[in-house]
Scaffold this motif. Sequence first.
Motif, short mmCIF file in Angstrom:
data_model
loop_
_atom_site.label_atom_id
_atom_site.label_comp_id
_atom_site.label_asym_id
_atom_site.label_seq_id
_atom_site.Cartn_x
_atom_site.Cartn_y
_atom_site.Cartn_z
N ILE A 7 12.93 53.01 25.89
CA ILE A 7 13.91 55.01 26.48
C ILE A 7 14.22 54.74 25.04
N ILE A 8 13.62 56.35 24.65
CA ILE A 8 14.70 56.71 23.77
C ILE A 8 15.96 57.79 24.57
N SER A 9 16.67 57.77 24.51
CA SER A 9 18.09 59.10 24.68
C SER A 9 18.55 60.06 23.45
N LEU A 21 20.86 59.39 33.67
CA LEU A 21 19.53 59.44 33.94
C LEU A 21 18.67 58.94 33.84
N ALA A 22 18.52 58.37 32.20
CA ALA A 22 17.95 57.00 31.81
C ALA A 22 18.63 56.18 32.27
N LYS A 23 19.63 55.83 32.07
CA LYS A 23 19.95 54.22 32.67
C LYS A 23 19.53 53.78 33.95
N GLU A 24 19.38 55.48 34.80
CA GLU A 24 18.99 54.95 35.99
C GLU A 24 17.51 54.54 36.05
N PHE A 25 16.85 55.38 35.29
CA PHE A 25 15.32 54.80 35.40
C PHE A 25 15.54 53.49 34.95
N GLU A 26 16.28 53.54 33.31
CA GLU A 26 16.43 51.69 33.03
C GLU A 26 16.47 49.98 34.07
N ILE A 170 18.81 62.81 42.53
CA ILE A 170 18.38 62.90 40.95
C ILE A 170 18.35 61.44 40.42
N LEU A 171 19.01 61.20 41.17
CA LEU A 171 19.75 59.55 40.76
C LEU A 171 18.75 58.75 40.79
N VAL A 172 18.46 58.61 42.43
CA VAL A 172 17.69 57.86 42.72
C VAL A 172 16.13 58.01 42.87
N GLN A 173 16.37 59.09 42.47
CA GLN A 173 14.75 59.72 41.75
C GLN A 173 14.17 59.48 40.31
N ALA A 174 15.41 58.83 39.31
CA ALA A 174 14.70 58.15 37.93
C ALA A 174 15.24 56.78 38.25
#
Length: 181
Positions: A7-9, A21-26, A170-174
């Motif tokens: 993941i590249i933020s 959002l990236a942290k949620e994906f993580e 959106i958090l849940v989507q990520a």
Amino acid sequence: MSKKVLIISTSLRLHSNSEILAKEFEKGALEAGHEVEYISLKDKKINFCRGCLTCQKTGCCVIQDDDANEITDKMCEADVLVWATPVYYYEMSGQMKTMIDRANSLFDRDYKFREVYVITTSADASEGVAKSVLFGMKGWLDCLPKAHLAGCVEGKGVNNPLEIRQFTDILVQAYNMGKEV
């Protein structure tokens, strides 16, 4: 099968919405059993590409006094890439574009990633705000024929730091996108 996810933020803002959002994906990817590395460009030095194209002959950029070559090598070894960016003037952040340019050596390398995900956040809540970001990403992926755009999460209508936390859908989507990698 476990995958190596990078993941590249690209946001430079402290407590940025795209980073959240990236942290949620993580979280989702880790819960699914994947190996995840998270890189923030916030603390990295990435110089501009000189356009010399030496990297396409040598597999490495001639600029050695910054962090771009190390990040590019990590990109090359990842199975999955995730780019997280704020949308500035309906485009990806300058930091993201600069890193993409500096990763030009991937063009002739045996990169492993096949799936590329994009996470965006924007103050504008209009439909299609991330359209230009995705257009730029697809242009990059056209040069990397083994990879494809696998998904996108758009966090629209968020401007202030931490504001995305109010948008649980959106958090849940990520999170789910990370879990389904």
